[in-house]
Each structure stands twice: as structure tokens, then as C-alpha cells.
Design an enzyme around this catalytic site. Structure first.
Site, PDB file in Angstrom:
ATOM      1  N   TYR A   1     -24.051 -15.964  -0.215  1.00 50.76           N
ATOM      2  CA  TYR A   1     -24.245 -15.650   1.211  1.00 50.76           C
ATOM      3  C   TYR A   1     -23.466 -16.627   2.084  1.00 50.76           C
ATOM      4  O   TYR A   1     -22.761 -16.221   3.023  1.00 50.76           O
ATOM      5  CB  TYR A   1     -25.744 -15.722   1.506  1.00 50.76           C
ATOM      6  CG  TYR A   1     -26.170 -15.492   2.934  1.00 50.76           C
ATOM      7  CD1 TYR A   1     -26.263 -14.207   3.463  1.00 50.76           C
ATOM      8  CD2 TYR A   1     -26.538 -16.564   3.756  1.00 50.76           C
ATOM      9  CE1 TYR A   1     -26.701 -14.001   4.764  1.00 50.76           C
ATOM     10  CE2 TYR A   1     -26.977 -16.375   5.049  1.00 50.76           C
ATOM     11  CZ  TYR A   1     -27.056 -15.089   5.555  1.00 50.76           C
ATOM     12  OH  TYR A   1     -27.484 -14.887   6.849  1.00 50.76           O
TER      13      TYR A   1
ATOM     14  N   LYS B   1     -20.513 -15.683   4.662  1.00 47.25           N
ATOM     15  CA  LYS B   1     -20.665 -15.951   6.099  1.00 47.25           C
ATOM     16  C   LYS B   1     -19.579 -16.909   6.583  1.00 47.25           C
ATOM     17  O   LYS B   1     -19.147 -16.856   7.733  1.00 47.25           O
ATOM     18  CB  LYS B   1     -22.056 -16.533   6.385  1.00 47.25           C
ATOM     19  CG  LYS B   1     -23.200 -15.510   6.310  1.00 47.25           C
ATOM     20  CD  LYS B   1     -23.044 -14.383   7.332  1.00 47.25           C
ATOM     21  CE  LYS B   1     -24.345 -13.664   7.625  1.00 47.25           C
ATOM     22  NZ  LYS B   1     -24.146 -12.448   8.456  1.00 47.25           N
TER      23      LYS B   1
ATOM     24  N   SER C   1     -24.068 -17.590  10.019  1.00 50.03           N
ATOM     25  CA  SER C   1     -25.308 -18.339   9.756  1.00 50.03           C
ATOM     26  C   SER C   1     -24.971 -19.815   9.621  1.00 50.03           C
ATOM     27  O   SER C   1     -23.850 -20.175   9.230  1.00 50.03           O
ATOM     28  CB  SER C   1     -25.901 -17.821   8.445  1.00 50.03           C
ATOM     29  OG  SER C   1     -26.888 -18.698   7.966  1.00 50.03           O
TER      30      SER C   1
ATOM     31  N   ASN D   1     -23.392  -7.275  12.866  1.00 51.12           N
ATOM     32  CA  ASN D   1     -24.659  -7.977  12.614  1.00 51.12           C
ATOM     33  C   ASN D   1     -25.310  -7.605  11.282  1.00 51.12           C
ATOM     34  O   ASN D   1     -26.049  -8.404  10.724  1.00 51.12           O
ATOM     35  CB  ASN D   1     -25.613  -7.665  13.781  1.00 51.12           C
ATOM     36  CG  ASN D   1     -27.045  -8.005  13.464  1.00 51.12           C
ATOM     37  OD1 ASN D   1     -27.452  -9.173  13.517  1.00 51.12           O
ATOM     38  ND2 ASN D   1     -27.849  -7.007  13.099  1.00 51.12           N
TER      39      ASN D   1
HETATM   40  N1  NAD Z   1     -33.052 -14.041  10.168  1.00 52.63           N
HETATM   41  C1  NAD Z   1     -32.387 -15.174  10.074  1.00 52.63           C
HETATM   42  O1  NAD Z   1     -32.979 -16.277  10.022  1.00 52.63           O
HETATM   43  C2  NAD Z   1     -30.883 -15.172  10.049  1.00 52.63           C
HETATM   44  C3  NAD Z   1     -30.227 -16.410  10.025  1.00 52.63           C
HETATM   45  C4  NAD Z   1     -28.848 -16.438   9.998  1.00 52.63           C
HETATM   46  C5  NAD Z   1     -28.118 -15.253  10.033  1.00 52.63           C
HETATM   47  N2  NAD Z   1     -28.801 -14.063  10.040  1.00 52.63           N
HETATM   48  C6  NAD Z   1     -27.982 -12.841  10.026  1.00 52.63           C
HETATM   49  O2  NAD Z   1     -28.393 -12.005  11.083  1.00 52.63           O
HETATM   50  C7  NAD Z   1     -28.072 -10.651  10.756  1.00 52.63           C
HETATM   51  C8  NAD Z   1     -29.266  -9.762  11.039  1.00 52.63           C
HETATM   52  O3  NAD Z   1     -30.319 -10.119  10.154  1.00 52.63           O
HETATM   53  P1  NAD Z   1     -31.876  -9.964  10.507  1.00 52.63           P
HETATM   54  O4  NAD Z   1     -32.482 -11.304  10.288  1.00 52.63           O
HETATM   55  O5  NAD Z   1     -32.052  -9.278  11.801  1.00 52.63           O
HETATM   56  O6  NAD Z   1     -32.341  -9.061   9.266  1.00 52.63           O
HETATM   57  P2  NAD Z   1     -33.113  -7.659   9.191  1.00 52.63           P
HETATM   58  O7  NAD Z   1     -33.346  -7.379   7.758  1.00 52.63           O
HETATM   59  O8  NAD Z   1     -34.288  -7.690  10.112  1.00 52.63           O
HETATM   60  O9  NAD Z   1     -32.049  -6.626   9.798  1.00 52.63           O
HETATM   61  C9  NAD Z   1     -30.808  -6.395   9.166  1.00 52.63           C
HETATM   62  C10 NAD Z   1     -30.477  -4.922   9.248  1.00 52.63           C
HETATM   63  O10 NAD Z   1     -29.189  -4.728   8.614  1.00 52.63           O
HETATM   64  C11 NAD Z   1     -29.242  -3.519   7.897  1.00 52.63           C
HETATM   65  N3  NAD Z   1     -28.282  -3.483   6.804  1.00 52.63           N
HETATM   66  C12 NAD Z   1     -28.221  -4.304   5.735  1.00 52.63           C
HETATM   67  N4  NAD Z   1     -27.261  -3.924   4.904  1.00 52.63           N
HETATM   68  C13 NAD Z   1     -26.669  -2.830   5.461  1.00 52.63           C
HETATM   69  C14 NAD Z   1     -25.623  -1.967   5.064  1.00 52.63           C
HETATM   70  N5  NAD Z   1     -25.000  -2.119   3.888  1.00 52.63           N
HETATM   71  N6  NAD Z   1     -25.270  -0.945   5.887  1.00 52.63           N
HETATM   72  C15 NAD Z   1     -25.921  -0.746   7.051  1.00 52.63           C
HETATM   73  N7  NAD Z   1     -26.936  -1.526   7.471  1.00 52.63           N
HETATM   74  C16 NAD Z   1     -27.310  -2.546   6.678  1.00 52.63           C
HETATM   75  C17 NAD Z   1     -30.675  -3.459   7.350  1.00 52.63           C
HETATM   76  O11 NAD Z   1     -31.064  -2.133   6.981  1.00 52.63           O
HETATM   77  C18 NAD Z   1     -31.482  -4.040   8.494  1.00 52.63           C
HETATM   78  O12 NAD Z   1     -32.011  -3.027   9.351  1.00 52.63           O
HETATM   79  C19 NAD Z   1     -27.610 -10.651   9.299  1.00 52.63           C
HETATM   80  O13 NAD Z   1     -26.209 -10.625   9.236  1.00 52.63           O
HETATM   81  C20 NAD Z   1     -28.141 -11.980   8.795  1.00 52.63           C
HETATM   82  O14 NAD Z   1     -27.401 -12.460   7.686  1.00 52.63           O
HETATM   83  C21 NAD Z   1     -30.154 -13.993  10.062  1.00 52.63           C
END
Ligand code: NAD
Length: 273
Positions: A163, A167, A150, A88
Site C-alpha cells: 500500500y 501510494k 496516505s 480517491n
Molecule cells: N481511512 C483512512 O484512515 C485513510 C488514510 C489514508 C488514506 N486513505 C485513502 O483514502 C481513500 C478513501 O478511503 P476510505 O477510508 O474512505 O475507505 P472506504 O472503504 O470507506 O471507501 C473507499 C471506497 O472505494 C471503493 N473502491 C475500492 N476499490 C475500488 C475499485 N477497484 N473500483 C471502484 N471503487 C473502489 C470502495 O468500494 C469504497 O466505497 C483511499 O484511497 C484510502 O487509501 C484513507
């Protein structure tokens, strides 16, 4: 109390906040023990506290090639097994394509493709050997991999060529492993999220990331328009997003295999795969 995931052990990356934390909480609430990974040690500590004794933290930058394997080792050292892997962790490094740098591209491939690739390669012997043993002894036991992608990866998104490419690559990995590991009853699926209310979709801000300052979030104008494109009328909460991942970690999804499950409140923009 018995839980649907009693006895199961999961690794969830990016579990310091957002969707990853909500996923770890849901898995633990239903009986799993969870190794949570994130580069943000302080955030991870809060997650472990929320898991109430059903989890341990392993802090580290997943783009460091040694960290994914260390997470797998932690699961084995702590709990002696591994049944569920949720890839994730992630972030964004947006920009318009004609100005995008190699660094922006590499950063996205490193976290969204290479880190899951290395984590699953490290988990492979553990998952596969346990699966072979179960099959040899006549037991049908399903193991679970969920990769977080995503709708930017399935439909493209302005400003996210890096991105969305990364993905999308993760979907290729998902489908290949579904074919390679299906005979061992290791379900491999992806979830494609639309708009989820987390730090990634908050109004643009600068955050510290692996010792660098990076910009996360989206402009307020884009945020305002987002809801109008979602038939359910709003973005998902992290808990709603985690619900989709959770489903793919339970026996109720044993015959869902090699799929990209879109979790986007019905958002579709005509360019789906
Ligand atoms: N929020 C959205 O709308 C959305 C939409 C599509 C996909 N996503 C995907 O969902 C996933 C979670 O995102 P989120 O929205 O919860 O974001 P978020 O920023 O709330 O949480 C993501 C977490 O990943 C950690 N992280 C990032 N890079 C890292 C690394 N190199 N090593 C270890 N940890 C790392 C961050 O520190 C953070 O705590 C991601 O892969 C994101 O691309 C999110």
C-alpha cells in the site's frame, strides 16, 4: 444560492462511502455537479440520493482498464464538461513484508496507481483542450486534480509495504503532471491522510470486494494506540478529511500546485519526505 463551484463538474472515485462520499457531498453543496464512481452499486445509490439532484452514479471496478475512461465519458455525456478529478477509491491488503505475495502487491498498484493513471490519461484531452481554449481566449481558468495518498506513502507503515509503495507512486504521478499541466493552469495536488474514521480503519472485518472476500480494517489494539500518536487526539471524520480535498478544488488553492498536503491532525513520525 450561489456556490463557489457553480458550473463546475467533478468526478470523484470511491464515492460510495467514507471520504469519497463526504467529498462528493461537499462539492455538490458548494455548487458542483458530480459523477460518482464506485464498485459498490448499492452504496453509490445512497450517495447520489444524498447529492440531491447534483450527481449521477457510474458503478464499476476501477481496476478494469475500461472503467476510468467510462467515468470521463459519463461526465461529458451527462454534463458536457469536466473541471475536477478526485482520485480517491482505494482499499488495503495488509501483511508483513516477508510474507507478502505478488497478488497483494499487484492489487495495490492496480487501484492506487494504475486506476488514477488511466483516469487522468482519459481526462487529459478534455481538461487540456478546454484549458487551451480558455487561455487562447484570454481567460485564466483553473482546473483541479486531487489524488488521495496516505502518510503510509510519505512515511511508510508497518504491514503496508504494498500500500505505501503504491501510494508513494501516486505522489510521483502527481508531481509529474503538476509539471506537465501547470502551464495550462491545471492544478495537480495530493492529500496524504493520516487516520480517518472509515471502513478502512474500523476493527478488522471481512467484506465483499469485486466478487472476492477481503479483509479490511486494523486490529483493535492498533486502533486504540492510534489516537495517542495524533496531536489533535483523535482520527479525522470523513467530512474533515473531505475538507482538505475540497480546499484543493476551490479557487482558494489556485497557487497550491504539485504539493502533497498532509491531513493527519499533526501526526508525524520523523520519516517525512
Ligand atoms: N481511512 C483512512 O484512515 C485513510 C488514510 C489514508 C488514506 N486513505 C485513502 O483514502 C481513500 C478513501 O478511503 P476510505 O477510508 O474512505 O475507505 P472506504 O472503504 O470507506 O471507501 C473507499 C471506497 O472505494 C471503493 N473502491 C475500492 N476499490 C475500488 C475499485 N477497484 N473500483 C471502484 N471503487 C473502489 C470502495 O468500494 C469504497 O466505497 C483511499 O484511497 C484510502 O487509501 C484513507
Amino acid at each position: 444560492m450561489t456556490g463557489i463551484l457553480d458550473g463546475r463538474v467533478a468526478v470523484v472515485t470511491g464515492a460510495g462511502r467514507g471520504i469519497g462520499r463526504a467529498t462528493a457531498e461537499l462539492l455538490a453543496a458548494h455548487g458542483a455537479r458530480v459523477v460518482v464512481g464506485d464498485l459498490d452499486e448499492a452504496a453509490l445509490k445512497e450517495t447520489v440520493e444524498a447529492l440531491g439532484g447534483s450527481g449521477v452514479a457510474h458503478a464499476g471496478d476501477l481496476t478494469d482498464p475500461a472503467v476510468p475512461a467510462a467515468l470521463v465519458s459519463r461526465a461529458i455525456d451527462e454534463y458536457g464538461r469536466l473541471d475536477i478529478v478526485v482520485n480517491n477509491a482505494g482499499y488495503t491488503a495488509d501483511g508483513i513484508f516477508h510474507k507478502m505475495t505478488d497478488e497483494q502487491l499487484d492489487a495495490m498498484l492496480d487501484i492506487h496507481l494504475k486506476a488514477p493513471f488511466r483516469l487522468l490519461r482519459a481526462a487529459a484531452p478534455v481538461l487540456r483542450e478546454a484549458a487551451k481554449k480558455d487561455l487562447a481566449e484570454g481567460r485564466e481558468v483553473f482546473r483541479k486534480v486531487v489524488n488521495v495518498t496516505s502518510i503510509a506513502g510519505t512515511m511508510g507503515n508497518v504491514g503496508q509495504a504494498n500500500y505505501s509503495s503504491a501510494k508513494s507512486a501516486l505522489i510521483g504521478l502527481t508531481k509529474t503532471l503538476a509539471k506537465e499541466w501547470g502551464p495550462l493552469l491545471i492544478n495537480v495536488n495530493a492529500v496524504a491522510f493520516g487516520f480517518v474514521e472509515t471502513r478502512l480503519t474500523a476493527v478488522t472485518s471481512t467484506v465483499e470486494h469485486a466478487g472476492r472476500s477481503i479483509q479490511l480494517g486494523i486490529p483493535s489494539k492498533v486502533r486504540e494506540q492510534a489516537a495517542s500518536r495524533i496531536p489533535l487526539g483523535r482520527g479525522a471524520t470523513p467530512a474533515e478529511a473531505a475538507g482538505g480535498i475540497f480546499l484543493l478544488c476551490t479557487p482558494w488553492s489556485n497557487f497550491v500546485h504539485g504539493q502533497v498536503v498532509t491531513i493527519a491532525g499533526g501526526q508525524a513520525e520523523g520519516m517525512s519526505a
